[in-house]
Write a protein that holds these residues in place. Structure first.
Motif, PDB file in Angstrom:
ATOM      1  N   ILE A 171      33.278  37.814  36.226  1.00 53.19           N
ATOM      2  CA  ILE A 171      33.447  39.270  36.159  1.00 53.19           C
ATOM      3  C   ILE A 171      34.320  39.753  37.315  1.00 53.19           C
ATOM      4  O   ILE A 171      35.170  40.637  37.147  1.00 53.19           O
ATOM      5  N   SER A 172      34.149  39.178  38.489  1.00 54.19           N
ATOM      6  CA  SER A 172      34.945  39.587  39.656  1.00 54.19           C
ATOM      7  C   SER A 172      36.427  39.285  39.436  1.00 54.19           C
ATOM      8  O   SER A 172      37.296  40.111  39.731  1.00 54.19           O
ATOM      9  N   LEU A 173      36.737  38.084  38.937  1.00 54.56           N
ATOM     10  CA  LEU A 173      38.139  37.739  38.682  1.00 54.56           C
ATOM     11  C   LEU A 173      38.753  38.653  37.630  1.00 54.56           C
ATOM     12  O   LEU A 173      39.886  39.120  37.777  1.00 54.56           O
ATOM     13  N   LEU A 174      38.016  38.907  36.566  1.00 56.32           N
ATOM     14  CA  LEU A 174      38.529  39.782  35.510  1.00 56.32           C
ATOM     15  C   LEU A 174      38.744  41.195  36.036  1.00 56.32           C
ATOM     16  O   LEU A 174      39.754  41.844  35.713  1.00 56.32           O
ATOM     17  N   THR A 175      37.832  41.679  36.865  1.00 56.71           N
ATOM     18  CA  THR A 175      37.972  43.026  37.407  1.00 56.71           C
ATOM     19  C   THR A 175      39.201  43.128  38.302  1.00 56.71           C
ATOM     20  O   THR A 175      39.875  44.172  38.330  1.00 56.71           O
TER      21      THR A 175
END
Length: 539
Positions: A171-175
């Motif tokens: 989720i952090s990378l996608l955000t």
């Protein structure tokens, strides 16, 4: 009586809360209160003054995408009085983990001068919504948590970081692709390519999917889309393959690599050599595509075990580097992490660290093992060579240096094709990605095979160095076709006097095999296209 899902949720939550709360309140793991903490920068406060020394922590509800409630906890540095701003770090929880997952590390970061917001990802535990598996709603949730932090804490809008383990890493990378405010990311045991992670070589990872599906059902509320995808995945329904791949690409950071690079967040990736869910290959490939500040760390272990003990406040190299990463790219600290070799590997055999300029620089040479002759095997029976059990096998390798083993001389040649090198006069430091090239002829139009590389000692006992599966469909029976397969990357030392063995069979408990009953596979080495395995080594 079988406990209900609600009862199991409550039990897991109660135990987790007790352990992690003790960690936060004492500054040490609950079972070792008062033990030395390598990240603590001062002497423990006396009981009379400890309250003033601790950062403040509160549990809050944050409105996520679509108005759902995200359960969260917020750590604010001790002494924060609203007169100054602090860098902020947002930590989405891992798959199936409760909102207190990061409390020990959040306290450490708050002690170091960060506002930290950890929140339960949608669909899990008490957070609202359904499990969307890092879909658009999850990305929107992360941005809303950042909005909330900037509005309700002394967070500096110019210094926003994100991080997490596993699901929180993804989720952090996608955000970071969709929210330009994110300046630094620490993505631990995550994925760059979801399809290449759990559908390697077009082969469904059976145990991984079952574990993820079971934990999702136990601790959350899977969305109808996730339920459908899991059903199609576990049934290996090829008519649904395009839909599954499209679903996975939508949730893969590599799909948005141009956006990530354009936004320029500093990205640290950490993973384990034996990660059963997100193998190291896909993370290394993703790392190579990053253009901004970046760092790649691989250590022995399985999914989340390289950083897992740090969640309980224990000294942990991965979390130490995570804090150093944030310190440099959010605080501007001149701690040297930007000048270190950006690729850091820890050997499975020696436990020693090695630094490299890039992933491509890890091997200094490639040595081939010829796969001469022609070998024909029957399918659908396990030869005895396999990749082990999810989590357990790689943890045995991490803590006891006992990888899965097989007696190479005793492997039935009717079920396994076997080739061996000559004994090596000097040790071989296998570093990087082993590649197999061969020609296959099948009696059926579809099939599955798994290739293994073993370190074989004088008694013929092979220790698993690496492996990788491949599946084919739509082939003409009896017509040869070429196969190129990357085995999972690793760092393993083969002792002098040992040899390497290449084994190929058709059944492994980790994967769904798609071999029709009675089918056979032949591996050959045509003169104009010889078969081989290329082993990356560091001289």
């Amino acid at each position: 009586m079988t406990p209900s899902r609600t009862t199991l949720r409550a039990a897991i939550g109660t135990v987790s809360a007790a352990v992690l709360a003790a960690t936060v309140l004492t500054g040490a793991p609950a079972h070792a209160a008062g033990a030395a903490d390598s990240h603590h920068t001062g002497a423990p406060a006396s009981p009379a003054t400890s309250a003033a020394a601790f950062p403040s922590v509160r549990f809050v509800d944050i409105k996520g995408e679509g108005g759902i409630t995200l359960k969260a906890n917020v750590f604010t540095p001790a002494g924060a009085d609203g007169t100054r701003r602090y860098p902020v770090i947002v930590l989405p929880t891992s798959w199936a983990m409760p909102q207190i997952e990061y409390m020990a590390q959040a306290k450490k970061l708050a002690d170091a001068g960060y506002v930290v917001v950890g929140y339960n990802s949608r669909g899990f535990w008490q957070s609202g919504g359904k499990i969307e598996t890092a879909g658009p709603q999850d990305i929107a949730d992360a941005s809303k948590v950042i909005d909330w932090a900037l509005a309700h804490t002394p967070a500096d809008p110019r210094k926003v970081g994100m991080g997490g383990v596993s699901y929180g890493a993804g989720i952090s990378l996608l955000t970071s692709a969709f929210d330009k405010r994110v300046k630094a990311v620490a993505a631990l045991s995550g994925w760059g390519d979801l399809i290449d992670s759990i559908y390697t070589g077009r082969t469904p990872h059976l145990q991984a999917a079952e574990v993820l599906g079971g934990l999702g059902d136990l601790t959350g509320r899977p969305s109808p889309e996730l339920q459908r995808i899991l059903k199609d995945f576990l049934s290996a329904d090829m008519s649904k393959e395009k839909d599954m791949i499209a679903w996975g690409k939508k949730r893969s950071p590599v799909t948005y690599i141009d956006k990530i690079n354009a936004n320029g967040a500093a990205i640290m990736l950490g993973n384990a050599w034996g990660d059963s869910l997100f193998p190291p290959n896909q993370y290394a490939a993703f790392y190579e595509k990053l253009k901004g500040p970046k760092r790649l760390e691989f250590r022995p272990g399985d999914h989340a075990t390289a950083e897992g003990l740090g969640l309980f406040g224990l000294p942990n190299d991965t979390w130490t580097d995570t804090e150093r990463w944030f310190d440099h790219y959010l605080k501007g600290a001149d701690n040297g992490i930007d000048r270190e070799s950006p690729v850091l590997l820890k050997s499975r055999s020696t436990g020693a660290y090695e630094g490299y300029k890039s992933w491509k620089d890890v091997p200094s040479a490639h040595r081939r093992i010829a796969l001469d002759g022609s070998q024909r095997i029957h399918t659908n029976l396990d030869s005895g060579a396999d990749g082990g059990l999810i989590f357990l096998s790689s943890m045995m390798d991490q803590f006891l240096r006992l990888p899965p083993m097989a007696s190479i001389p005793l492997l039935p040649r009717s079920l396994a094709a076997v080739w061996q090198s000559a004994p090596y006069e000097t040790g071989q430091r296998v570093r990087g990605t082993t590649r197999l090239h061969t020609t296959v002829t099948s009696t059926a139009e579809s099939g599955t095979a798994i290739a293994y590389l073993y370190d074989v000692g004088p008694l013929g006992i092979g220790k698993l160095v690496t492996h990788g599966p491949f599946t084919f469909h739509g082939k003409t029976p009896g017509r040869p076709f070429g196969v190129d397969l990357d085995l999972f990357s690793t760092a393993y030392d083969v002792p002098a006097g040992h040899r390497l063995a290449v084994v190929v069979d058709t059944v492994d408990p980790l994967y769904i095999s798609q071999n029709p009953i009675g089918s056979r596979l032949t591996f050959s080495s045509p003169a104009n296209d010889p078969s081989y395995v290329s082993v990356p080594v560091r001289d």
